[in-house]
Design an enzyme around this catalytic site. Structure first.
Site, PDB file in Angstrom:
ATOM      1  N   ALA A  34       0.824  -1.202   0.000  1.00  0.00           N
ATOM      2  CA  ALA A  34       0.000   0.000   0.000  1.00  0.00           C
ATOM      3  C   ALA A  34       0.867   1.264   0.000  1.00  0.00           C
ATOM      4  O   ALA A  34       0.632   2.207  -0.779  1.00  0.00           O
ATOM      5  CB  ALA A  34      -0.935  -0.006   1.205  1.00  0.00           C
ATOM      6  N   SER A  61       4.181  -7.674   5.838  1.00  0.00           N
ATOM      7  CA  SER A  61       3.237  -8.751   5.487  1.00  0.00           C
ATOM      8  C   SER A  61       3.245  -8.950   3.981  1.00  0.00           C
ATOM      9  O   SER A  61       3.113 -10.070   3.485  1.00  0.00           O
ATOM     10  CB  SER A  61       1.820  -8.397   5.932  1.00  0.00           C
ATOM     11  OG  SER A  61       1.714  -8.471   7.321  1.00  0.00           O
ATOM     12  N   HIS A 253      -6.601 -16.990  10.228  1.00  0.00           N
ATOM     13  CA  HIS A 253      -6.371 -17.904   9.100  1.00  0.00           C
ATOM     14  C   HIS A 253      -6.464 -19.323   9.631  1.00  0.00           C
ATOM     15  O   HIS A 253      -5.862 -19.643  10.661  1.00  0.00           O
ATOM     16  CB  HIS A 253      -4.994 -17.654   8.479  1.00  0.00           C
ATOM     17  CG  HIS A 253      -4.847 -18.253   7.110  1.00  0.00           C
ATOM     18  ND1 HIS A 253      -4.798 -19.613   6.911  1.00  0.00           N
ATOM     19  CD2 HIS A 253      -4.761 -17.695   5.885  1.00  0.00           C
ATOM     20  CE1 HIS A 253      -4.681 -19.856   5.612  1.00  0.00           C
ATOM     21  NE2 HIS A 253      -4.666 -18.705   4.962  1.00  0.00           N
ATOM     22  N   ARG A 299     -13.055 -18.057   5.187  1.00  0.00           N
ATOM     23  CA  ARG A 299     -12.128 -18.344   6.278  1.00  0.00           C
ATOM     24  C   ARG A 299     -12.736 -18.356   7.672  1.00  0.00           C
ATOM     25  O   ARG A 299     -12.345 -19.132   8.525  1.00  0.00           O
ATOM     26  CB  ARG A 299     -11.096 -17.213   6.278  1.00  0.00           C
ATOM     27  CG  ARG A 299      -9.779 -17.673   5.940  1.00  0.00           C
ATOM     28  CD  ARG A 299      -8.905 -16.521   5.716  1.00  0.00           C
ATOM     29  NE  ARG A 299      -8.246 -16.768   4.464  1.00  0.00           N
ATOM     30  CZ  ARG A 299      -7.375 -15.973   3.919  1.00  0.00           C
ATOM     31  NH1 ARG A 299      -7.072 -14.834   4.515  1.00  0.00           N
ATOM     32  NH2 ARG A 299      -6.803 -16.281   2.802  1.00  0.00           N
ATOM     33  N   ARG A 394     -12.720 -10.728   5.412  1.00  0.00           N
ATOM     34  CA  ARG A 394     -12.068 -10.458   4.119  1.00  0.00           C
ATOM     35  C   ARG A 394     -12.042 -11.692   3.224  1.00  0.00           C
ATOM     36  O   ARG A 394     -11.687 -12.787   3.670  1.00  0.00           O
ATOM     37  CB  ARG A 394     -10.631 -10.001   4.389  1.00  0.00           C
ATOM     38  CG  ARG A 394      -9.805  -9.787   3.141  1.00  0.00           C
ATOM     39  CD  ARG A 394      -8.425  -9.324   3.491  1.00  0.00           C
ATOM     40  NE  ARG A 394      -7.672 -10.332   4.185  1.00  0.00           N
ATOM     41  CZ  ARG A 394      -6.763 -11.130   3.606  1.00  0.00           C
ATOM     42  NH1 ARG A 394      -6.489 -11.010   2.317  1.00  0.00           N
ATOM     43  NH2 ARG A 394      -6.108 -12.014   4.329  1.00  0.00           N
TER      44      ARG A 394
HETATM   45  P1  FAD Z   1       2.541  -4.296   5.261  1.00  0.00           P
HETATM   46  O1  FAD Z   1       2.881  -5.054   4.043  1.00  0.00           O
HETATM   47  O2  FAD Z   1       2.446  -5.060   6.528  1.00  0.00           O
HETATM   48  O3  FAD Z   1       3.624  -3.156   5.447  1.00  0.00           O
HETATM   49  C1  FAD Z   1       3.627  -2.341   6.596  1.00  0.00           C
HETATM   50  C2  FAD Z   1       4.822  -1.441   6.557  1.00  0.00           C
HETATM   51  O4  FAD Z   1       4.693  -0.461   7.577  1.00  0.00           O
HETATM   52  C3  FAD Z   1       6.153  -2.124   6.799  1.00  0.00           C
HETATM   53  O5  FAD Z   1       7.084  -1.594   5.893  1.00  0.00           O
HETATM   54  C4  FAD Z   1       6.527  -1.693   8.212  1.00  0.00           C
HETATM   55  O6  FAD Z   1       7.924  -1.619   8.437  1.00  0.00           O
HETATM   56  C5  FAD Z   1       5.923  -0.320   8.242  1.00  0.00           C
HETATM   57  N1  FAD Z   1       5.662   0.201   9.590  1.00  0.00           N
HETATM   58  C6  FAD Z   1       4.849  -0.287  10.544  1.00  0.00           C
HETATM   59  N2  FAD Z   1       4.868   0.504  11.623  1.00  0.00           N
HETATM   60  C7  FAD Z   1       5.738   1.508  11.340  1.00  0.00           C
HETATM   61  C8  FAD Z   1       6.205   2.629  12.065  1.00  0.00           C
HETATM   62  N3  FAD Z   1       5.813   2.910  13.315  1.00  0.00           N
HETATM   63  N4  FAD Z   1       7.108   3.453  11.462  1.00  0.00           N
HETATM   64  C9  FAD Z   1       7.564   3.192  10.194  1.00  0.00           C
HETATM   65  N5  FAD Z   1       7.135   2.147   9.474  1.00  0.00           N
HETATM   66  C10 FAD Z   1       6.242   1.318  10.042  1.00  0.00           C
HETATM   67  N6  FAD Z   1      -3.028 -11.001   1.216  1.00  0.00           N
HETATM   68  C11 FAD Z   1      -3.359 -11.292  -0.068  1.00  0.00           C
HETATM   69  O7  FAD Z   1      -4.083 -10.531  -0.702  1.00  0.00           O
HETATM   70  N7  FAD Z   1      -2.863 -12.416  -0.661  1.00  0.00           N
HETATM   71  C12 FAD Z   1      -2.051 -13.296  -0.011  1.00  0.00           C
HETATM   72  O8  FAD Z   1      -1.622 -14.277  -0.570  1.00  0.00           O
HETATM   73  C13 FAD Z   1      -1.715 -13.024   1.340  1.00  0.00           C
HETATM   74  N8  FAD Z   1      -0.929 -13.858   2.053  1.00  0.00           N
HETATM   75  C14 FAD Z   1      -0.520 -13.499   3.309  1.00  0.00           C
HETATM   76  C15 FAD Z   1       0.395 -14.315   3.979  1.00  0.00           C
HETATM   77  C16 FAD Z   1       0.885 -13.925   5.218  1.00  0.00           C
HETATM   78  C17 FAD Z   1       1.862 -14.812   5.941  1.00  0.00           C
HETATM   79  C18 FAD Z   1       0.447 -12.713   5.800  1.00  0.00           C
HETATM   80  C19 FAD Z   1       0.964 -12.273   7.130  1.00  0.00           C
HETATM   81  C20 FAD Z   1      -0.478 -11.911   5.137  1.00  0.00           C
HETATM   82  C21 FAD Z   1      -0.964 -12.299   3.896  1.00  0.00           C
HETATM   83  N9  FAD Z   1      -1.874 -11.505   3.205  1.00  0.00           N
HETATM   84  C22 FAD Z   1      -2.220 -11.823   1.918  1.00  0.00           C
HETATM   85  C23 FAD Z   1      -2.285 -10.204   3.746  1.00  0.00           C
HETATM   86  C24 FAD Z   1      -1.437  -9.114   3.064  1.00  0.00           C
HETATM   87  O9  FAD Z   1      -0.126  -9.586   2.905  1.00  0.00           O
HETATM   88  C25 FAD Z   1      -1.419  -7.840   3.875  1.00  0.00           C
HETATM   89  O10 FAD Z   1      -2.703  -7.481   4.276  1.00  0.00           O
HETATM   90  C26 FAD Z   1      -0.844  -6.701   3.040  1.00  0.00           C
HETATM   91  O11 FAD Z   1       0.401  -7.075   2.509  1.00  0.00           O
HETATM   92  C27 FAD Z   1      -0.717  -5.453   3.889  1.00  0.00           C
HETATM   93  O12 FAD Z   1       0.013  -4.509   3.142  1.00  0.00           O
HETATM   94  P2  FAD Z   1       0.342  -3.105   3.794  1.00  0.00           P
HETATM   95  O13 FAD Z   1       1.133  -2.374   2.797  1.00  0.00           O
HETATM   96  O14 FAD Z   1      -0.899  -2.502   4.308  1.00  0.00           O
HETATM   97  O15 FAD Z   1       1.200  -3.470   5.099  1.00  0.00           O
HETATM   98  C1  SIN Z   2      -3.184 -17.598   1.814  1.00  0.00           C
HETATM   99  O1  SIN Z   2      -2.358 -17.766   0.912  1.00  0.00           O
HETATM  100  O2  SIN Z   2      -3.871 -18.497   2.308  1.00  0.00           O
HETATM  101  C2  SIN Z   2      -3.359 -16.229   2.363  1.00  0.00           C
HETATM  102  C3  SIN Z   2      -4.142 -15.427   1.420  1.00  0.00           C
HETATM  103  C4  SIN Z   2      -4.683 -14.203   2.088  1.00  0.00           C
HETATM  104  O3  SIN Z   2      -4.491 -13.972   3.272  1.00  0.00           O
HETATM  105  O4  SIN Z   2      -5.360 -13.454   1.394  1.00  0.00           O
END
Ligand code: FAD
Ligand code: SIN
Length: 564
Positions: A34, A61, A253, A299, A394
């Protein structure tokens, strides 16, 4: 009586004049999908952007995502079908307009990724291979190297950001607090207080902040989330006066690896999409007759069913039987196969032990379609935001897509902000507090255990009330202290975020989506509203959801055993 949670404004007393100062047109907190998408969008509008990442840029994540990105890219698919699946999973609380935006703008974002060099798995004809996951009525999940989608996505986007001159990426740089005009919560955002291990505290002034700090899965003892997901951004937004909605909805999950000594590594739902089944110790399928979609039910249904089976059997785990995957497990999921091999589990011959764990934070900062919060100049996107696309549960693989679609929208909107008239009149020193001397490891472990025990998959009023009392108790002595390191600020944020989740869970006296109350086992049509929390208010604001005939309320006792 002053409430320490409402009273607290900044975590560190400081005078901006004494600190190093930097300037950025747009400041993005977070380097997951994001934040990176928002940064690229703002830079395309000609803005100077700074991106902060609490650890190295690739710890998120996003980088850990497995199954892939859901998007209606197949000729036989249709964004309307994706909309319908998303609404169905969301259990009556989705914001339909936002869902339509997600599903219609998604395919364009996928094209963009491909232009930037993202490689998806393709068949011999060059068409993307599409996986299937829980709640999807079609195969529509784009993936890379089987279930290593997140790593490829993160590296593609980080490369793109590093190659953009107008974006500076500050790693190991923690945002501590959002600075607002005259220090007032709800007044326009004017900057961020940050900490870097070698540069110490600094202030970054800006016209717009995009919060993209991810979720709060690390509030729970059992979680799939990386160390960065401690809810800092939710807590920071709350302190600055943003409204937090849907806090009670935490997605668990169903299938994380359950092997003593291993981290709770996710076993992607895509494995079930390829034909694997969840079975008990005696090899009996546990989803038969529970939901029309069986092992690929949404889920919330699968996690609740596993919890029920474990409670009945007294066993610690169930199993994913992937022995009959066509083409072989290791061919389709090479990364997962080698992780399992580390624990001597051969999925071709042996069912894989699994257990549910906290996975996704549905609640967060209330935003509009352009990511704007109620605090002027503060935008949010990705997991920390609550756009309404996920409703009460979700749909699998919709969150990377959400980060792309709404990250781009937030970045473009943030680029429109200017700081005229927002001259910092900063900053009176905050009142002195006691220096922080606490066993932070112990507080963190106690909080995470309490959240798992009392605020997990099955909830009830009494346990939630106990959790609230514990959190209030910890809050009284932890929030009153001044720390000088990330560990301390992180705990303070975790306590504040946990309290929001528990208050939301107590207020929602029904079962819906991921939120299941033993003492209120059915959905309540009168509770088909979203709850929003703002500082200083004891009760939630009720946010109506457009009621649409196509979105049926969830079934009573959704997910429990029904006659087959
Ligand atoms: P994140 O990717 O978590 O990034 C957060 C960022 O914020 C990081 O860079 C961190 O360092 C930074 N941050 C946090 N706090 C601070 C702070 N105080 N100061 C500075 N920086 C900070 N979703 C799907 O759609 N498909 C999938 O296959 C899937 N698989 C998943 C598998 C796993 C194991 C997990 C944990 C999640 C999965 N999800 C999946 C969910 C998805 O990955 C996340 O919801 C999504 O990546 C979140 O993106 P984001 O950019 O919001 O946050
Ligand atoms: C998974 O691969 O099962 C995670 C997918 C997701 O969290 O959206």
């Amino acid at each position: 009586m002053t409430d320490i949670f409402d009273d607290r404004r900044y975590l560190v007393p400081f005078r901006s004049a004494l600190l190093p100062q930097l300037f950025a047109d747009v400041l993005v907190i977070g380097s997951g999908v994001a934040g990176l998408r928002a940064a690229l969008a703002a830079a395309e509008q000609g803005r100077e952007v700074v991106v902060l990442s609490k650890r190295d840029a690739a710890t998120s994540s996003t980088a850990w995502a497995q199954g892939g990105i859901a998007a209606a890219v197949d000729e036989a698919d249709d964004p309307d079908q994706h909309v319908a699946d998303t609404l169905e999973a969301g259990a009556g609380l989705c914001d339909r307009e936002m869902v339509e935006m997600l599903c219609r703008e998604g395919p364009g974002e996928i094209d963009r990724l491909v232009e930037w060099g993202m490689r998806f798995d393709r068949d011999a004809s060059g068409a993307p291979m599409l996986g299937r996951e829980g709640g999807h009525h079609r195969s529509r999940i784009l993936h890379t190297d089987g279930a290593a989608t997140g790593a490829a996505l993160a590296s593609t986007m980080i490369d793109r950001v590093r190659g953009t001159d107008s974006i500076r990426l500050f790693e190991e740089c923690t945002a501590i607090d959002l600075l607002t005009m005259d220090n007032d919560p709800g007044s326009p955002v004017i900057g961020v207080l940050t900490h870097h291990p070698t540069h110490g505290l600094q202030v970054i002034w800006t016209a717009a902040v995009v919060l993209a700090g991810g979720g709060a899965g690390r509030l729970f003892r059992e979680t799939t989330n990386p160390r960065t997901s401690t809810g800092d951004a939710m807590a920071m937004a709350w302190r600055a006066g943003a409204s937090i909605v849907d806090a009670e909805f935490v997605q668990f999950h169903p299938t994380t690896l359950y092997v003593a000594g291993s981290v709770r590594a996710l076993l992607s739902e895509a494995v079930r999409g390829e034909g694997a089944s969840i079975v008990d110790r005696r090899g009996r399928p546990i989803m038969a007759g529970v939901h029309p979609m069986g092992d690929l039910a949404p889920r919330d249904v699968v996690s609740a069913r596993i919890t029920e089976v474990l409670a009945e059997s007294g066993e610690p785990c169930v199993f994913v039987d992937a022995t009959r995957i066509s083409g072989g497990f290791a061919n389709r999921f090479p990364g997962l196969a080698s992780r399992l091999a580390e624990f001597d589990v051969d999925p071709a011959t042996t069912p894989i032990p699994v257990h549910p764990a906290a996975h996704y934070t549905i609640g967060g900062v209330q935003v509009d379609a352009d990511g704007a919060s109620r605090v002027p100049g503060l935008f949010a996107c990705g997991e920390v935001s609550a756009t309404g696309v996920h409703g009460a549960n979700r749909l699998a693989s919709n969150s990377l897509l959400e980060g792309l679609v709404f990250g781009a929208r937030a970045g473009r909107a943030a680029a429109e902000c200017d700081d005229a008239g927002r001259r910092p009149r900063l900053l009176a020193e905050a009142p002195p507090r006691r220096a922080g001397e606490l066993d932070l490891v112990d507080v963190r472990a106690s909080l995470r255990s309490a959240m798992w025990r009392n605020v997990g998959i099955e909830r009830d009023g009494e346990k939630l009330q106990d959790a609230l009392e514990m959190i209030d108790f910890w809050g009284r002595y932890c929030l009153d202290k001044t720390f000088d390191d990330v560990e301390g600020w992180e705990i303070q944020g975790m306590i504040a975020a946990a309290r929001l989740i528990v208050r939301g869970a107590l207020a929602r006296t029904e079962s819906r989506g991921t939120h299941r109350r033993r003492d209120h086992p059915d959905p309540d049509p009168a509770a088909r509203v979203r709850y929003g929390w703002v500082r200083g208010r004891e009760t939630p604001v009720r946010i109506p959801v457009a009621v649409d005939a196509a979105e049926a309320d969830p079934l009573p006792n959704r997910g429990r055993k029904v006659p087959s």
